[in-house]
Scaffold this motif. Sequence first.
Motif, PDB file in Angstrom:
ATOM      1  N   LEU A 117       0.828  -1.203   0.000  1.00 38.78           N
ATOM      2  CA  LEU A 117       0.000   0.000   0.000  1.00 38.78           C
ATOM      3  C   LEU A 117       0.870   1.264   0.000  1.00 38.78           C
ATOM      4  O   LEU A 117       0.497   2.284  -0.596  1.00 38.78           O
ATOM      5  N   GLY A 118       2.036   1.174   0.634  1.00 38.36           N
ATOM      6  CA  GLY A 118       2.952   2.310   0.681  1.00 38.36           C
ATOM      7  C   GLY A 118       3.446   2.722  -0.688  1.00 38.36           C
ATOM      8  O   GLY A 118       3.647   3.916  -0.958  1.00 38.36           O
ATOM      9  N   ALA A 119       3.654   1.744  -1.575  1.00 37.73           N
ATOM     10  CA  ALA A 119       4.094   2.067  -2.935  1.00 37.73           C
ATOM     11  C   ALA A 119       3.057   2.921  -3.645  1.00 37.73           C
ATOM     12  O   ALA A 119       3.393   3.838  -4.411  1.00 37.73           O
ATOM     13  N   ILE A 120       1.782   2.640  -3.378  1.00 37.72           N
ATOM     14  CA  ILE A 120       0.702   3.439  -3.964  1.00 37.72           C
ATOM     15  C   ILE A 120       0.662   4.824  -3.333  1.00 37.72           C
ATOM     16  O   ILE A 120       0.551   5.843  -4.019  1.00 37.72           O
ATOM     17  N   ALA A 121       0.778   4.859  -2.007  1.00 42.02           N
ATOM     18  CA  ALA A 121       0.697   6.144  -1.302  1.00 42.02           C
ATOM     19  C   ALA A 121       1.777   7.127  -1.750  1.00 42.02           C
ATOM     20  O   ALA A 121       1.564   8.345  -1.726  1.00 42.02           O
ATOM     21  N   LYS A 122       2.910   6.604  -2.182  1.00 47.11           N
ATOM     22  CA  LYS A 122       4.027   7.466  -2.602  1.00 47.11           C
ATOM     23  C   LYS A 122       3.724   8.257  -3.868  1.00 47.11           C
ATOM     24  O   LYS A 122       4.319   9.313  -4.092  1.00 47.11           O
ATOM     25  N   VAL A 123       2.834   7.749  -4.711  1.00 50.81           N
ATOM     26  CA  VAL A 123       2.666   8.360  -6.033  1.00 50.81           C
ATOM     27  C   VAL A 123       1.312   9.042  -6.225  1.00 50.81           C
ATOM     28  O   VAL A 123       1.023   9.549  -7.314  1.00 50.81           O
ATOM     29  N   ILE A 124       0.472   9.071  -5.182  1.00 50.64           N
ATOM     30  CA  ILE A 124      -0.825   9.727  -5.312  1.00 50.64           C
ATOM     31  C   ILE A 124      -0.991  10.789  -4.235  1.00 50.64           C
ATOM     32  O   ILE A 124      -0.216  10.852  -3.272  1.00 50.64           O
ATOM     33  N   ASN A 125      -2.024  11.593  -4.398  1.00 51.39           N
ATOM     34  CA  ASN A 125      -2.310  12.661  -3.449  1.00 51.39           C
ATOM     35  C   ASN A 125      -3.337  12.208  -2.409  1.00 51.39           C
ATOM     36  O   ASN A 125      -4.064  11.226  -2.622  1.00 51.39           O
ATOM     37  N   GLU A 126      -3.405  12.941  -1.324  1.00 51.00           N
ATOM     38  CA  GLU A 126      -4.361  12.588  -0.268  1.00 51.00           C
ATOM     39  C   GLU A 126      -5.787  12.549  -0.796  1.00 51.00           C
ATOM     40  O   GLU A 126      -6.564  11.640  -0.458  1.00 51.00           O
ATOM     41  N   SER A 127      -6.141  13.492  -1.662  1.00 51.21           N
ATOM     42  CA  SER A 127      -7.507  13.543  -2.181  1.00 51.21           C
ATOM     43  C   SER A 127      -7.848  12.335  -3.054  1.00 51.21           C
ATOM     44  O   SER A 127      -9.022  11.988  -3.222  1.00 51.21           O
ATOM     45  N   ASP A 128      -6.818  11.684  -3.613  1.00 54.58           N
ATOM     46  CA  ASP A 128      -7.065  10.519  -4.467  1.00 54.58           C
ATOM     47  C   ASP A 128      -7.678   9.356  -3.704  1.00 54.58           C
ATOM     48  O   ASP A 128      -8.347   8.490  -4.298  1.00 54.58           O
ATOM     49  N   TRP A 129      -7.459   9.310  -2.399  1.00 58.87           N
ATOM     50  CA  TRP A 129      -7.981   8.193  -1.609  1.00 58.87           C
ATOM     51  C   TRP A 129      -9.497   8.161  -1.575  1.00 58.87           C
ATOM     52  O   TRP A 129     -10.101   7.133  -1.248  1.00 58.87           O
ATOM     53  N   ASN A 130     -10.138   9.286  -1.948  1.00 57.00           N
ATOM     54  CA  ASN A 130     -11.601   9.298  -2.044  1.00 57.00           C
ATOM     55  C   ASN A 130     -12.105   8.313  -3.092  1.00 57.00           C
ATOM     56  O   ASN A 130     -13.265   7.893  -3.058  1.00 57.00           O
ATOM     57  N   ASN A 131     -11.230   7.958  -4.039  1.00 60.57           N
ATOM     58  CA  ASN A 131     -11.625   7.096  -5.151  1.00 60.57           C
ATOM     59  C   ASN A 131     -10.939   5.732  -5.104  1.00 60.57           C
ATOM     60  O   ASN A 131     -10.808   5.065  -6.131  1.00 60.57           O
ATOM     61  N   ILE A 132     -10.515   5.329  -3.908  1.00 61.57           N
ATOM     62  CA  ILE A 132      -9.851   4.038  -3.742  1.00 61.57           C
ATOM     63  C   ILE A 132     -10.570   3.210  -2.680  1.00 61.57           C
ATOM     64  O   ILE A 132     -10.902   3.704  -1.609  1.00 61.57           O
ATOM     65  N   VAL A 133     -10.805   1.960  -3.009  1.00 63.33           N
ATOM     66  CA  VAL A 133     -11.214   0.957  -2.029  1.00 63.33           C
ATOM     67  C   VAL A 133     -10.051  -0.008  -1.891  1.00 63.33           C
ATOM     68  O   VAL A 133      -9.516  -0.495  -2.896  1.00 63.33           O
ATOM     69  N   VAL A 134      -9.603  -0.278  -0.680  1.00 61.61           N
ATOM     70  CA  VAL A 134      -8.506  -1.209  -0.440  1.00 61.61           C
ATOM     71  C   VAL A 134      -9.087  -2.603  -0.216  1.00 61.61           C
ATOM     72  O   VAL A 134     -10.001  -2.775   0.596  1.00 61.61           O
ATOM     73  N   ALA A 135      -8.555  -3.591  -0.943  1.00 62.52           N
ATOM     74  CA  ALA A 135      -8.993  -4.977  -0.767  1.00 62.52           C
ATOM     75  C   ALA A 135      -7.864  -5.786  -0.147  1.00 62.52           C
ATOM     76  O   ALA A 135      -6.812  -5.956  -0.772  1.00 62.52           O
ATOM     77  N   TYR A 136      -8.082  -6.245   1.079  1.00 62.06           N
ATOM     78  CA  TYR A 136      -7.107  -7.139   1.711  1.00 62.06           C
ATOM     79  C   TYR A 136      -7.448  -8.565   1.315  1.00 62.06           C
ATOM     80  O   TYR A 136      -8.504  -9.087   1.678  1.00 62.06           O
ATOM     81  N   GLU A 137      -6.554  -9.182   0.559  1.00 62.77           N
ATOM     82  CA  GLU A 137      -6.770 -10.541   0.077  1.00 62.77           C
ATOM     83  C   GLU A 137      -5.552 -11.405   0.408  1.00 62.77           C
ATOM     84  O   GLU A 137      -4.572 -11.414  -0.345  1.00 62.77           O
ATOM     85  N   PRO A 138      -5.581 -12.112   1.524  1.00 60.28           N
ATOM     86  CA  PRO A 138      -4.472 -13.009   1.833  1.00 60.28           C
ATOM     87  C   PRO A 138      -4.343 -14.062   0.735  1.00 60.28           C
ATOM     88  O   PRO A 138      -5.312 -14.756   0.421  1.00 60.28           O
ATOM     89  N   VAL A 139      -3.150 -14.160   0.147  1.00 58.60           N
ATOM     90  CA  VAL A 139      -2.958 -15.045  -1.010  1.00 58.60           C
ATOM     91  C   VAL A 139      -3.314 -16.484  -0.673  1.00 58.60           C
ATOM     92  O   VAL A 139      -3.864 -17.218  -1.499  1.00 58.60           O
ATOM     93  N   TRP A 140      -3.050 -16.872   0.568  1.00 62.37           N
ATOM     94  CA  TRP A 140      -3.293 -18.253   0.978  1.00 62.37           C
ATOM     95  C   TRP A 140      -4.781 -18.594   1.080  1.00 62.37           C
ATOM     96  O   TRP A 140      -5.153 -19.767   1.198  1.00 62.37           O
ATOM     97  N   ALA A 141      -5.635 -17.590   0.994  1.00 66.52           N
ATOM     98  CA  ALA A 141      -7.077 -17.821   1.108  1.00 66.52           C
ATOM     99  C   ALA A 141      -7.812 -17.673  -0.214  1.00 66.52           C
ATOM    100  O   ALA A 141      -9.018 -17.900  -0.269  1.00 66.52           O
ATOM    101  N   ILE A 142      -7.100 -17.297  -1.279  1.00 67.03           N
ATOM    102  CA  ILE A 142      -7.765 -17.034  -2.553  1.00 67.03           C
ATOM    103  C   ILE A 142      -7.931 -18.327  -3.325  1.00 67.03           C
ATOM    104  O   ILE A 142      -6.951 -18.965  -3.721  1.00 67.03           O
ATOM    105  N   GLY A 143      -9.185 -18.741  -3.509  1.00 63.64           N
ATOM    106  CA  GLY A 143      -9.489 -19.932  -4.288  1.00 63.64           C
ATOM    107  C   GLY A 143      -9.106 -21.237  -3.623  1.00 63.64           C
ATOM    108  O   GLY A 143      -9.155 -22.296  -4.246  1.00 63.64           O
ATOM    109  N   THR A 144      -8.753 -21.187  -2.356  1.00 60.82           N
ATOM    110  CA  THR A 144      -8.290 -22.397  -1.664  1.00 60.82           C
ATOM    111  C   THR A 144      -9.356 -23.002  -0.769  1.00 60.82           C
ATOM    112  O   THR A 144      -9.219 -24.138  -0.313  1.00 60.82           O
TER     113      THR A 144
END
Length: 250
Positions: free
Chosen positions: A146-173
Amino acid sequence: MARKFFVGGNFKMNGTTQAIKVIVDDLNNAQLDGSTEVIIAPPAIHLCNVLNTVKPPVQVAAQNAYFKNSGAFTGEISPEQIKDAGVPWVILGHSERRSLFGDTEEVVADKVKASLAAGLKVIACVGETLEEREAGVTNDVVQKQLGAIAKVINESDWNNIVVAYEPVWAIGTGKVATKEQAQEVHHDLRKWLSSTVSPAVGDATRIIYGGSVNAKNCGDLGAAADIDGFLVGGASLKPEFIEIARTKKN
């Protein structure tokens, strides 16, 4: 503040024209009341057809975008093309894109930046592998992503972001993070957003869970304080997706 519940359905590389028509027809007949924001993400070849046939309040998302708006990039679609087609959302940073197609944290961040600049809304995915969870570095991994994203966008951009936490070990398993496991990561992500970006962004940003969500476990997961919805994979292709979309109402 009150965060509107959000349920996304990621069809991945699944669905014939007829199969997706059945899913859309079911959603159109479901009489969803708009209390939950519902988005479906069909394969790119079906995007325009779904966009033209699905009824509000259901919206449509692309499953991926490149970070250039045009050029010699065979097989890719650009944020500007997605926006021009009338599609409002895009999923970026899914673990399958990271692991199978080599999307690095920097590439994901560039995709997010370009998509926001084109006027799209973004579902930004983060998640750890089983090895990383067992090593106790879950927070380090997801906060770095998430930090890599935060480095390149502005605070106001977060109004248009939904964060999805998806543990890889739980996807499709079939393995699902417990409500306590998911809530802990969501809480820590919100705390990280508050301290790294701003308290307002930490409070307002929706953080949704993905990883073998189905009609049987969505009620328990959705009751957690910091779980604001779901990004659903396989179950989004089944009638039970409607029940998941009604989690908060039920």
